[in-house]
Design an enzyme around this catalytic site. Structure first.
Site, mmCIF file in Angstrom:
data_model
loop_
_atom_site.group_PDB
_atom_site.id
_atom_site.type_symbol
_atom_site.label_atom_id
_atom_site.label_comp_id
_atom_site.label_asym_id
_atom_site.label_seq_id
_atom_site.Cartn_x
_atom_site.Cartn_y
_atom_site.Cartn_z
ATOM 1 N N ASP A 158 0.889 0.169 -4.785
ATOM 2 C CA ASP A 158 0.178 1.346 -5.265
ATOM 3 C C ASP A 158 -0.701 0.766 -6.406
ATOM 4 O OD1 ASP A 158 -0.304 3.994 -5.873
ATOM 5 O OD2 ASP A 158 1.364 4.278 -7.402
ATOM 6 N N GLU A 192 -5.945 0.771 -5.681
ATOM 7 C CA GLU A 192 -4.832 0.837 -4.701
ATOM 8 C C GLU A 192 -5.357 -0.385 -3.515
ATOM 9 O OE1 GLU A 192 -4.472 5.724 -4.733
ATOM 10 O OE2 GLU A 192 -6.175 4.728 -3.215
ATOM 11 N N ASP A 250 1.323 5.407 -0.878
ATOM 12 C CA ASP A 250 0.904 6.891 -0.985
ATOM 13 C C ASP A 250 -0.442 7.248 -0.945
ATOM 14 O OD1 ASP A 250 0.186 6.599 -3.761
ATOM 15 O OD2 ASP A 250 2.277 6.395 -4.492
ATOM 16 N N ASP A 290 4.773 2.170 -8.225
ATOM 17 C CA ASP A 290 4.035 3.144 -9.200
ATOM 18 C C ASP A 290 4.430 2.653 -10.581
ATOM 19 O OD1 ASP A 290 2.592 5.829 -9.708
ATOM 20 O OD2 ASP A 290 4.615 6.078 -10.819
ATOM 21 N N HIS A 350 24.184 18.423 16.205
ATOM 22 C CA HIS A 350 25.769 18.704 16.620
ATOM 23 C C HIS A 350 26.182 20.213 16.506
ATOM 24 C CE1 HIS A 350 27.834 18.712 12.954
ATOM 25 N NE2 HIS A 350 27.112 17.627 12.571
ATOM 26 N N GLU A 391 25.418 10.291 10.090
ATOM 27 C CA GLU A 391 25.352 11.016 9.187
ATOM 28 C C GLU A 391 25.235 10.425 7.706
ATOM 29 O OE1 GLU A 391 23.880 13.025 7.320
ATOM 30 O OE2 GLU A 391 24.841 15.176 7.845
#
Length: 402
Positions: A11, A52, A76, A126, A205, A281
């Protein structure tokens, strides 16, 4: 010997654009997230885009010092990512030498992939850049300024990583030419041809008892409820009609997903179900099996912190940032294995939300605003050049009669 891959988060910025400027770069092990190196520097007075690019250059140079073979760059700055991928023109002469220097560094590696990420997922780099800007402001040392580039930026088509390869060579060769057009394809409002894309049919699911009771359901292997089984049958018929040319069905290893995937695999042509641990998950740790109200009552502070940042994990659990990392790797494996084909991906609410967030280049607030039903279907296309089209989200019409 396996190739060594390094993740570079970079960044840069300025206070005033142009103004006191600095950059930051963090190098990580992509498998563990361990910080391997940091780079930051105050660069006097410059624009955001110059800073940047300087952050990117510092990160690539540090990756070379570490002996990396492959590099994943995450920034970003849409402008830098798109220009390094060769899709946006470099119209300002002050940026062309920086782009050429970055492209020369890219050529030192076997592969370099560029991804745009939201700012709130680039907080470490950042912070380094802001510390460097503070130092630049405190020093009061002025350097020649570069005016902000006057670029009309086309709509962004990238939602995922982009291999640099030949694109970097184009950047290096054309950055010296003021009239060069670095876009790799015409900017157009026309739909892209779907037959060249890998289509991912994302299926959550079917319902479990935990779903109905409003409980955190992560790594616990909770089976489908009777309603969930009925949902799965309806979803299998829907997917067979939606994607009759499916070539693979890939699933989280948990039984509620495997049962869903097996029903779909039978409906689309008796395909085998391939398991991928990257699709499992989120690990909710101490919150597993507890109701949302119980967690709010017992872990109010921890819950607020978790909701505020994807880098915060539940007690003894896993952060959404970590889930996003492994889901990204799982998607890349699918894109490599099934180019231009249709794949059904059966997973859970958190991984699917994260995939859709990244496909839409959305911020983290998207995760709390999107609702995904059990047995809902979403569809997205991914092209070899990094292009993305989200075709549907949370289709549930097939569940209307249940």
């Amino acid at each position: 010997m396996a190739a060594r891959t390094v993740l570079v988060e970079a960044d840069g910025g300025s206070r005033g654009n142009p103004g006191p400027a600095g950059y930051g770069a963090v190098l990580r092990d992509p498998a563990t997230g361990e910080v391997l190196a940091e780079r930051s520097e105050a660069i006097g007075t410059a624009t955001n885009n110059v800073a940047e690019y300087r952050g990117l250059i510092a990160g690539l140079a540090a990756a070379a010092e570490l002996g990396a073979d492959e590099v994943e760059v995450r920034m970003d700055s849409k402008l830098v990512v798109e220009q390094m991928c060769g899709r946006w023109q470099i119209k300002h002469p002050g940026l062309r030498p920086l782009a050429a220097e970055a492209a020369q560094l890219v050529g030192r590696f076997t592969a370099v992939r560029f991804s745009w990420i939201p700012r709130d997922r680039n907080t470490h780099a950042d912070a380094l850049a802001n510390a460097a800007m503070d130092a630049a402001a405190a020093s009061g040392v002025a350097t020649p300024t570069v005016e902000p580039p006057r670029v009309v930026e086309p709509p962004r088509r990238l939602g995922g990583p982009e291999p640099a390869g030949g694109g970097a060579a184009e950047v290096a060769a054309r950055a010296e030419s003021p009239g060069a057009d670095l876009t790799s394809a015409p900017v157009s409002w026309e739909p892209r041809p779907s037959f060249t894309a890998t289509r991912l049919v994302l299926v959550r699911h079917g319902e479990t008892e935990y779903t109905e009771q409003g409980r955190y359901s992560g790594r616990g292997d909770i089976p489908l409820s009777s309603k969930g089984q009925a949902q799965v049958r309806a979803t299998a018929a829907r997917v067979a009609a939606l994607a009759p040319n499916t070539v693979a069905v890939v699933s989280s290893p948990l039984s509620r997903c495997i049962a869903t995937a097996e029903a779909i695999a039978a409906a689309v042509g008796d395909l085998p179900v391939r398991r991928d641990d990257g699709l499992i998950e989120c690990d909710f740790g101490a919150w597993e099996g507890r109701t949302f109200a119980e967690v709010r009552e017992g872990w109010a502070g921890e819950l607020d912190a978790w909701l505020a940042s994807t880098r915060v994990a539940p007690p003894d659990g896993e952060s959404f940032a970590a889930v996003a990392e492994r889901c990204d790797r799982a998607v890349r494996r699918l894109l490599d294995a099934y180019p231009g084909q249709t794949v059904v991906v059966v997973s859970h609410v958190s991984p699917i939300k994260l995939m859709l967030r990244d496909a839409l280049a959305a911020t983290d607030s998207f995760l709390h605003r999107l609702y995904l039903d059990a047995a809902g279907v979403s569809v997205l296309d991914r092209w070899p050049d990094g292009g993305v089209a989200v075709r549907s989200i949370n289709e549930t019409a097939h569940l209307a009669d249940l």
